[in-house]
Design a protein around this motif. Sequence first.
Motif, PDB file in Angstrom:
ATOM      1  N   SER A  49       0.826  -1.209   0.000  1.00  0.00           N
ATOM      2  CA  SER A  49       0.000   0.000   0.000  1.00  0.00           C
ATOM      3  C   SER A  49       0.858   1.257   0.000  1.00  0.00           C
ATOM      4  O   SER A  49       0.451   2.287  -0.542  1.00  0.00           O
ATOM      5  N   THR A  50       2.050   1.194   0.556  1.00  0.00           N
ATOM      6  CA  THR A  50       2.964   2.338   0.507  1.00  0.00           C
ATOM      7  C   THR A  50       3.386   2.615  -0.931  1.00  0.00           C
ATOM      8  O   THR A  50       3.374   3.768  -1.381  1.00  0.00           O
ATOM      9  N   PHE A  51       3.720   1.571  -1.671  1.00  0.00           N
ATOM     10  CA  PHE A  51       4.110   1.750  -3.071  1.00  0.00           C
ATOM     11  C   PHE A  51       2.940   2.254  -3.919  1.00  0.00           C
ATOM     12  O   PHE A  51       3.114   3.134  -4.765  1.00  0.00           O
ATOM     13  N   TYR A  56       0.348   6.796  -6.704  1.00  0.00           N
ATOM     14  CA  TYR A  56      -0.798   7.685  -6.903  1.00  0.00           C
ATOM     15  C   TYR A  56      -0.382   9.150  -6.724  1.00  0.00           C
ATOM     16  O   TYR A  56      -0.735  10.003  -7.532  1.00  0.00           O
ATOM     17  N   LEU A  57       0.355   9.430  -5.660  1.00  0.00           N
ATOM     18  CA  LEU A  57       0.775  10.810  -5.414  1.00  0.00           C
ATOM     19  C   LEU A  57       1.730  11.312  -6.494  1.00  0.00           C
ATOM     20  O   LEU A  57       1.635  12.464  -6.934  1.00  0.00           O
ATOM     21  N   ALA A  58       2.630  10.449  -6.934  1.00  0.00           N
ATOM     22  CA  ALA A  58       3.563  10.849  -7.994  1.00  0.00           C
ATOM     23  C   ALA A  58       2.812  11.130  -9.282  1.00  0.00           C
ATOM     24  O   ALA A  58       3.074  12.129  -9.973  1.00  0.00           O
ATOM     25  N   ARG A  59       1.844  10.284  -9.619  1.00  0.00           N
ATOM     26  CA  ARG A  59       1.040  10.496 -10.830  1.00  0.00           C
ATOM     27  C   ARG A  59       0.255  11.788 -10.731  1.00  0.00           C
ATOM     28  O   ARG A  59       0.156  12.555 -11.698  1.00  0.00           O
ATOM     29  N   LYS A  60      -0.301  12.051  -9.581  1.00  0.00           N
ATOM     30  CA  LYS A  60      -1.074  13.274  -9.376  1.00  0.00           C
ATOM     31  C   LYS A  60      -0.196  14.513  -9.522  1.00  0.00           C
ATOM     32  O   LYS A  60      -0.577  15.480 -10.165  1.00  0.00           O
ATOM     33  N   ARG A  61       0.995  14.467  -8.947  1.00  0.00           N
ATOM     34  CA  ARG A  61       1.915  15.618  -9.035  1.00  0.00           C
ATOM     35  C   ARG A  61       2.399  15.838 -10.465  1.00  0.00           C
ATOM     36  O   ARG A  61       2.500  16.968 -10.926  1.00  0.00           O
ATOM     37  N   ILE A  62       2.686  14.762 -11.177  1.00  0.00           N
ATOM     38  CA  ILE A  62       3.138  14.889 -12.564  1.00  0.00           C
ATOM     39  C   ILE A  62       2.017  15.446 -13.426  1.00  0.00           C
ATOM     40  O   ILE A  62       2.236  16.304 -14.276  1.00  0.00           O
ATOM     41  N   ALA A  63       0.798  14.975 -13.188  1.00  0.00           N
ATOM     42  CA  ALA A  63      -0.344  15.487 -13.954  1.00  0.00           C
ATOM     43  C   ALA A  63      -0.573  16.969 -13.659  1.00  0.00           C
ATOM     44  O   ALA A  63      -0.888  17.747 -14.564  1.00  0.00           O
ATOM     45  N   GLN A  64      -0.404  17.378 -12.408  1.00  0.00           N
ATOM     46  CA  GLN A  64      -0.549  18.788 -12.066  1.00  0.00           C
ATOM     47  C   GLN A  64       0.555  19.613 -12.713  1.00  0.00           C
ATOM     48  O   GLN A  64       0.316  20.742 -13.142  1.00  0.00           O
ATOM     49  N   LEU A  65       1.734  19.051 -12.781  1.00  0.00           N
ATOM     50  CA  LEU A  65       2.862  19.754 -13.381  1.00  0.00           C
ATOM     51  C   LEU A  65       2.600  20.050 -14.850  1.00  0.00           C
ATOM     52  O   LEU A  65       2.873  21.146 -15.335  1.00  0.00           O
ATOM     53  N   PHE A  66       2.029  19.097 -15.556  1.00  0.00           N
ATOM     54  CA  PHE A  66       1.755  19.280 -16.973  1.00  0.00           C
ATOM     55  C   PHE A  66       0.360  19.825 -17.248  1.00  0.00           C
ATOM     56  O   PHE A  66      -0.016  20.025 -18.393  1.00  0.00           O
ATOM     57  N   GLY A  67      -0.448  20.047 -16.224  1.00  0.00           N
ATOM     58  CA  GLY A  67      -1.762  20.646 -16.385  1.00  0.00           C
ATOM     59  C   GLY A  67      -2.809  19.721 -16.970  1.00  0.00           C
ATOM     60  O   GLY A  67      -3.760  20.168 -17.587  1.00  0.00           O
ATOM     61  N   VAL A  68      -2.659  18.424 -16.779  1.00  0.00           N
ATOM     62  CA  VAL A  68      -3.613  17.468 -17.354  1.00  0.00           C
ATOM     63  C   VAL A  68      -4.961  17.584 -16.663  1.00  0.00           C
ATOM     64  O   VAL A  68      -6.006  17.589 -17.306  1.00  0.00           O
TER      65      VAL A  68
END
Length: 83
Positions: A49-51, A56-68
Motif C-alpha cells: 500500500s505504501t508503493f 498515486y501521489l507521484a502520478r497526481k503531481r506529474i499530472a498537475q505539473l503538466f496541467g492534465v
Amino acid sequence: MKLSSLFKRVAYCGAVATWIFAILCVIERPAYAYVDPGSGLFFLQVIGSTFVGFGYLARKRIAQLFGVFGKGKNATQSDVDAG
C-alpha cells in the motif's frame, strides 16, 4: 540541485542506512515472543500500500505539473454548461 549531487545524497543515505541496519543486526537481543504468519502478510500489505500510495501521489503531481487535470475539468464544465 544538480543531478550528481542528488545521486551523492542518495548514495550517502543508503550507506548510512546500511550501517545502521548492520549495527542493529549485531546488537540484537533474543525476542521471547510469538510472531504468526499473519504478521508477515500484514507487513507485505503495508509495503504494497505504501508503493501504491506513492505511485498515486507521484502520478497526481506529474499530472498537475503538466496541467492534465486542469484541461479535463474545463472541458467537462463547458460540456455541462452547453447541455
